[in-house]
Design an enzyme around this catalytic site. Structure first.
Site, PDB file in Angstrom:
ATOM      1  N   GLY A  12       0.941  -1.569   0.520  1.00 47.65           N
ATOM      2  CA  GLY A  12      -0.091  -0.022   0.150  1.00 47.65           C
ATOM      3  C   GLY A  12       0.863   1.232   0.051  1.00 47.65           C
ATOM      4  O   GLY A  12       0.599   2.228   0.440  1.00 47.65           O
ATOM      5  N   ILE A  93      -8.392  -8.653 -11.467  1.00 47.65           N
ATOM      6  CA  ILE A  93      -8.530  -8.394 -12.799  1.00 47.65           C
ATOM      7  C   ILE A  93      -9.982  -7.858 -12.968  1.00 47.65           C
ATOM      8  O   ILE A  93     -10.407  -9.140 -12.339  1.00 47.65           O
ATOM      9  CB  ILE A  93      -8.373  -9.497 -13.699  1.00 47.65           C
ATOM     10  CG1 ILE A  93      -6.917  -9.795 -14.485  1.00 47.65           C
ATOM     11  CG2 ILE A  93      -8.676  -8.961 -15.313  1.00 47.65           C
ATOM     12  CD1 ILE A  93      -6.100  -8.819 -15.546  1.00 47.65           C
ATOM     13  N   HIS A 110       1.378   1.582 -13.026  1.00 46.96           N
ATOM     14  CA  HIS A 110       1.660   0.967 -13.446  1.00 46.96           C
ATOM     15  C   HIS A 110       3.392   0.858 -13.456  1.00 46.96           C
ATOM     16  O   HIS A 110       4.235   2.245 -13.511  1.00 46.96           O
ATOM     17  CB  HIS A 110       1.235   0.124 -14.769  1.00 46.96           C
ATOM     18  CG  HIS A 110       2.227  -1.683 -14.885  1.00 46.96           C
ATOM     19  ND1 HIS A 110       1.614  -2.436 -14.780  1.00 46.96           N
ATOM     20  CD2 HIS A 110       2.896  -2.048 -16.081  1.00 46.96           C
ATOM     21  CE1 HIS A 110       2.759  -3.729 -15.037  1.00 46.96           C
ATOM     22  NE2 HIS A 110       3.585  -2.366 -15.752  1.00 46.96           N
TER      23      HIS A 110
HETATM   24  C1  GRF Z   1       2.803  -1.004  -7.528  1.00 44.21           C
HETATM   25  O1  GRF Z   1       4.214  -0.987  -7.979  1.00 44.21           O
HETATM   26  C2  GRF Z   1       2.068  -0.431  -8.490  1.00 44.21           C
HETATM   27  O2  GRF Z   1       2.686   0.167  -9.792  1.00 44.21           O
HETATM   28  C3  GRF Z   1       1.325  -1.776  -8.753  1.00 44.21           C
HETATM   29  O3  GRF Z   1       1.566  -2.668  -8.059  1.00 44.21           O
HETATM   30  C4  GRF Z   1       2.538  -1.968  -6.738  1.00 44.21           C
HETATM   31  C5  GRF Z   1       1.608  -1.783  -6.018  1.00 44.21           C
HETATM   32  O4  GRF Z   1       3.169  -1.642  -4.703  1.00 44.21           O
HETATM   33  N1  GRF Z   1       0.417  -2.085  -9.321  1.00 44.21           N
HETATM   34  P1  GRF Z   1       2.564  -0.821  -2.953  1.00 44.21           P
HETATM   35  O5  GRF Z   1       1.330  -1.438  -2.193  1.00 44.21           O
HETATM   36  O6  GRF Z   1       1.163   0.153  -3.710  1.00 44.21           O
HETATM   37  O7  GRF Z   1       3.004  -0.496  -2.387  1.00 44.21           O
END
Ligand code: GRF
Length: 211
Positions: A12, A93, A110
């Protein structure tokens, strides 16, 4: 005013970045109302507590199917009049039924410059491929995996001596700057989707939504 929900499954850190941005400079009228997670052990839950944000935990095993789980998530969102859904490491998804309930209102972050390196482990994929520039992308979500319209991107150069871990860490820092920016643009109604292209309208011009 846009009511925002964040959906997260893991540590998170992007959720935290959004909470910090909200606390520091605001989110252009957007307000994070709820964290929804599919994992009872998600680190994001502690962050939500720290920032006084409601948390709803919905483990998929409590539902007979993916559709029923998504329906329950949609209900939770609708009950709170959510206008923007931010996926932040949400490891599921979304079903077409979910997506169609929030057209142009679900965004995702992403850790790569899409359309390169979608799916899991974006930084690892980019590092192993040997690209010289990677980065992060915020995009609208659709039924595919990381295939929706690109909103904004940040480039992160790969440096000599980088490891997979050091590259991933710099990409994550870029994400933490990028996601609040994208949320603010959305809340200022400045994103206009035309086909695959997302135009960023100047401040105070009204966006026309999806065309
Ligand atoms: C991030 O790298 C985001 O881009 C991807 O999943 C990861 C989540 O990281 N979709 P976090 O839980 O926000 O630290």
């Amino acid at each position: 005013m846009t009511n925002i929900a964040v959906l997260a499954s893991g540590r998170g850190s992007n959720f935290r970045a959004l909470c910090m941005a909200q606390r520091k400079d605001g989110l252009s009228g957007g307000k994070i109302r709820v964290l929804i997670t599919d994992k009872a052990e998600a680190g994001a839950i502690e962050t939500a507590g720290e920032f006084g944000i409601e948390t709803v935990v919905m483990p998929p095993k409590d539902f007979p199917s993916r559709e029923k789980h998504d329906e329950a998530v949609v209900k939770t969102l609708e009950e709170r009049s959510i206008g923007l859904v931010c996926l932040a490491g949400y490891m599921r998804i979304l079903s077409p039924a979910f997506i169609s309930r929030f057209p142009g209102r679900i965004i995702n972050i992403h850790p790569a410059l899409l359309p390169s390196f979608p799916g899991l482990h974006g930084p690892k994929q980019a590092f192993e491929y040997g690209v010289k520039i990677s980065g992060a992308t915020v995009h609208f979500a659709n039924e595919g995996c990381d295939t929706g319209e690109v909103i904004i991107q940040a480039a992160v150069p790969v440096e000599e001596g980088d490891t997979e871990g050091s590259l991933a860490a710099r990409i994550l820092e870029a994400e933490h700057r990028l996601y609040p920016q994208a949320v603010r643009l959305f809340c200022e109604n400045r994103l206009k989707i035309e086909g695959r292209r997302v135009s960023i309208l100047p401040p105070s011009t009204q966006g026309a939504g999806k065309t």
